[in-house]
Design an enzyme around this catalytic site. Structure first.
Site, PDB file in Angstrom:
ATOM      1  N   HIS A   1      -2.770 -13.189  -1.659  1.00  0.00           N
ATOM      2  CA  HIS A   1      -1.382 -13.395  -2.094  1.00  0.00           C
ATOM      3  C   HIS A   1      -0.671 -14.321  -1.128  1.00  0.00           C
ATOM      4  O   HIS A   1      -1.241 -14.730  -0.126  1.00  0.00           O
ATOM      5  CB  HIS A   1      -0.648 -12.070  -2.303  1.00  0.00           C
ATOM      6  CG  HIS A   1      -0.428 -11.213  -1.096  1.00  0.00           C
ATOM      7  ND1 HIS A   1      -1.445 -10.649  -0.359  1.00  0.00           N
ATOM      8  CD2 HIS A   1       0.718 -10.812  -0.471  1.00  0.00           C
ATOM      9  CE1 HIS A   1      -0.948  -9.923   0.629  1.00  0.00           C
ATOM     10  NE2 HIS A   1       0.364 -10.016   0.590  1.00  0.00           N
TER      11      HIS A   1
ATOM     12  N   HIS B   1       2.013 -14.122   0.901  1.00  0.00           N
ATOM     13  CA  HIS B   1       2.762 -13.742   2.112  1.00  0.00           C
ATOM     14  C   HIS B   1       2.205 -14.454   3.361  1.00  0.00           C
ATOM     15  O   HIS B   1       1.000 -14.639   3.485  1.00  0.00           O
ATOM     16  CB  HIS B   1       2.730 -12.222   2.309  1.00  0.00           C
ATOM     17  CG  HIS B   1       3.672 -11.496   1.394  1.00  0.00           C
ATOM     18  ND1 HIS B   1       3.570 -10.151   1.130  1.00  0.00           N
ATOM     19  CD2 HIS B   1       4.745 -11.942   0.693  1.00  0.00           C
ATOM     20  CE1 HIS B   1       4.539  -9.788   0.298  1.00  0.00           C
ATOM     21  NE2 HIS B   1       5.265 -10.853   0.020  1.00  0.00           N
TER      22      HIS B   1
ATOM     23  N   ASP C   1       1.588 -13.560   6.323  1.00  0.00           N
ATOM     24  CA  ASP C   1       0.519 -12.908   7.098  1.00  0.00           C
ATOM     25  C   ASP C   1      -0.797 -12.853   6.308  1.00  0.00           C
ATOM     26  O   ASP C   1      -1.753 -12.185   6.728  1.00  0.00           O
ATOM     27  CB  ASP C   1       0.951 -11.503   7.562  1.00  0.00           C
ATOM     28  CG  ASP C   1       1.171 -10.530   6.416  1.00  0.00           C
ATOM     29  OD1 ASP C   1       1.826 -10.923   5.439  1.00  0.00           O
ATOM     30  OD2 ASP C   1       0.685  -9.387   6.496  1.00  0.00           O
ATOM     31  N   HIS C   2      -0.849 -13.581   5.188  1.00  0.00           N
ATOM     32  CA  HIS C   2      -2.089 -13.667   4.391  1.00  0.00           C
ATOM     33  C   HIS C   2      -2.507 -15.099   4.102  1.00  0.00           C
ATOM     34  O   HIS C   2      -3.694 -15.375   3.952  1.00  0.00           O
ATOM     35  CB  HIS C   2      -1.934 -12.880   3.080  1.00  0.00           C
ATOM     36  CG  HIS C   2      -1.741 -11.423   3.336  1.00  0.00           C
ATOM     37  ND1 HIS C   2      -2.759 -10.516   3.293  1.00  0.00           N
ATOM     38  CD2 HIS C   2      -0.642 -10.725   3.747  1.00  0.00           C
ATOM     39  CE1 HIS C   2      -2.303  -9.315   3.629  1.00  0.00           C
ATOM     40  NE2 HIS C   2      -1.012  -9.424   3.914  1.00  0.00           N
TER      41      HIS C   2
ATOM     42  N   HIS D   1       2.653  -5.832  -5.552  1.00  0.00           N
ATOM     43  CA  HIS D   1       3.170  -6.130  -4.206  1.00  0.00           C
ATOM     44  C   HIS D   1       3.800  -7.529  -4.241  1.00  0.00           C
ATOM     45  O   HIS D   1       4.944  -7.717  -3.846  1.00  0.00           O
ATOM     46  CB  HIS D   1       2.012  -6.040  -3.217  1.00  0.00           C
ATOM     47  CG  HIS D   1       2.337  -6.443  -1.822  1.00  0.00           C
ATOM     48  ND1 HIS D   1       3.138  -5.693  -0.999  1.00  0.00           N
ATOM     49  CD2 HIS D   1       1.954  -7.521  -1.095  1.00  0.00           C
ATOM     50  CE1 HIS D   1       3.226  -6.309   0.190  1.00  0.00           C
ATOM     51  NE2 HIS D   1       2.525  -7.414   0.146  1.00  0.00           N
TER      52      HIS D   1
ATOM     53  N   ASP E   1      -2.970  -6.438   0.054  1.00  0.00           N
ATOM     54  CA  ASP E   1      -1.924  -5.429   0.250  1.00  0.00           C
ATOM     55  C   ASP E   1      -1.678  -4.615  -1.021  1.00  0.00           C
ATOM     56  O   ASP E   1      -0.567  -4.138  -1.265  1.00  0.00           O
ATOM     57  CB  ASP E   1      -0.598  -6.094   0.669  1.00  0.00           C
ATOM     58  CG  ASP E   1      -0.633  -6.618   2.099  1.00  0.00           C
ATOM     59  OD1 ASP E   1      -1.626  -6.389   2.804  1.00  0.00           O
ATOM     60  OD2 ASP E   1       0.351  -7.278   2.497  1.00  0.00           O
TER      61      ASP E   1
ATOM     62  N   HIS F   1      -4.317  -4.161   6.223  1.00  0.00           N
ATOM     63  CA  HIS F   1      -3.528  -3.631   7.344  1.00  0.00           C
ATOM     64  C   HIS F   1      -4.032  -2.262   7.792  1.00  0.00           C
ATOM     65  O   HIS F   1      -4.540  -1.486   6.987  1.00  0.00           O
ATOM     66  CB  HIS F   1      -2.048  -3.464   6.947  1.00  0.00           C
ATOM     67  CG  HIS F   1      -1.333  -4.753   6.692  1.00  0.00           C
ATOM     68  ND1 HIS F   1      -0.675  -5.443   7.690  1.00  0.00           N
ATOM     69  CD2 HIS F   1      -1.177  -5.479   5.565  1.00  0.00           C
ATOM     70  CE1 HIS F   1      -0.130  -6.544   7.176  1.00  0.00           C
ATOM     71  NE2 HIS F   1      -0.432  -6.587   5.883  1.00  0.00           N
TER      72      HIS F   1
HETATM   73 FE    FE Z   1       0.408  -8.071   4.514  1.00  0.00          FE
HETATM   74 ZN    ZN Z   2       1.843  -8.764   1.812  1.00  0.00          ZN
END
Ligand code: FE
Ligand code: ZN
Length: 250
Positions: free
Chosen positions: A56, A58, A60-61, A114, A133, A171
């Site tokens: 996805h 985001h 942090d991805h 998400h 996530d 995570h």
């Molecule tokens: Fe994440």
């Molecule tokens: Zn995420």
């Protein structure tokens, strides 16, 4: 086993995953939480990166995509929404598409909720799923973009996979998820699992990967219809448990 998975912690609570198709030596990273850490791990392993597989958009991805692509010349494969970070994937994929890494076959499953376009990469032959996530050990992703109905449908696609499927979540949220789970579910199997989780985390051990079977048995979000018999609609029961977690102060 024809796929090797190399897992390492990065950022504050993310996991990085480097994977290699053993037959051909082609390697990929699942998401790009931390470009420097991923490039360092690649060097240590001596692997040559051919693909980035994004779950996805985001940061942090997918935030490390540009740096890793520039360093390795790899191909970026992901959902269209990754373009929100500035650059579209080289190959846009969604539900039902197949991504080959050498001889390893990943089926793309849309698991939106998400984020709207979130996807999961499922390697049925090796019984491995990279779920980003969407599903966590004793948890699930926050509904930043989707509805409870969408997320419930996404989780149902994952629980339809074989129980032995290894679930690689992005995570290490498990101890905090366990505290919430214990607040809504008195099931003895959950209590045993939570105790083991707290002990593992105290020793610094990882609780990822988990498995579909273990999550079906103990994850309060998947058990929402049982935990909320007062709510007839399963997706609404799920939504109620998700909302309770959002405001949980544990
Ligand atoms: Fe994440
Ligand atoms: Zn995420």
């Amino acid at each position: 086993m024809t796929l090797t998975v190399h897992q390492f912690p990065c950022l504050s609570d993310n996991y990085g995953f480097l994977i290699r198709d053993d037959a051909t030596g082609q390697a990929a990273c699942i998401d790009t939480p931390d470009a420097a850490a991923i490039l360092r791990e690649l060097k240590t392993l001596g692997w040559t990166l051919t693909h980035i597989l994004n779950t996805h958009w985001h940061p942090d991805h997918a935030g490390g995509n540009a740096e890793i692509k520039a360093a390795t010349g790899c191909q970026v494969v992901g959902p269209a929404e990754v373009e929100r970070l500035g650059t579209a994937p080289d190959r846009v994929v969604d539900d039902g598409d197949v991504v080959m890494l050498g001889e390893t076959r990943f089926e793309v499953i849309n698991t939106g909720g998400h984020t709207l376009g979130h996807i999961t990469f499922h390697d049925a032959a090796d019984q491995i799923a990279f779920v980003g996530d969407t599903l966590f050990a004793l948890g699930c992703g926050r509904l930043f973009e989707g509805t409870p109905q969408q997320m419930w449908a996404s989780l149902a696609k994952l629980t339809a996979l074989p129980d032995a499927t290894a679930v690689y979540c992005a995570h290490e949220y498990t101890a905090s998820n366990a505290r919430f789970a214990l607040s809504v579910d008195a099931d003895p199997a959950l209590k045993r699992r939570a105790d083991a989780i707290f002990a593992a985390r105290e020793k610094g051990e990882w609780t990822v990967p988990t498995s579909i079977g273990l999550e079906k048995a103990t994850n309060p979000f998947l058990r929402a219809p049982l935990l909320r018999p007062d709510i007839a609609d399963p997706a609404e029961a799920f939504g109620a448990v998700r909302a309770a977690k959002d405001s949980f102060k544990g």
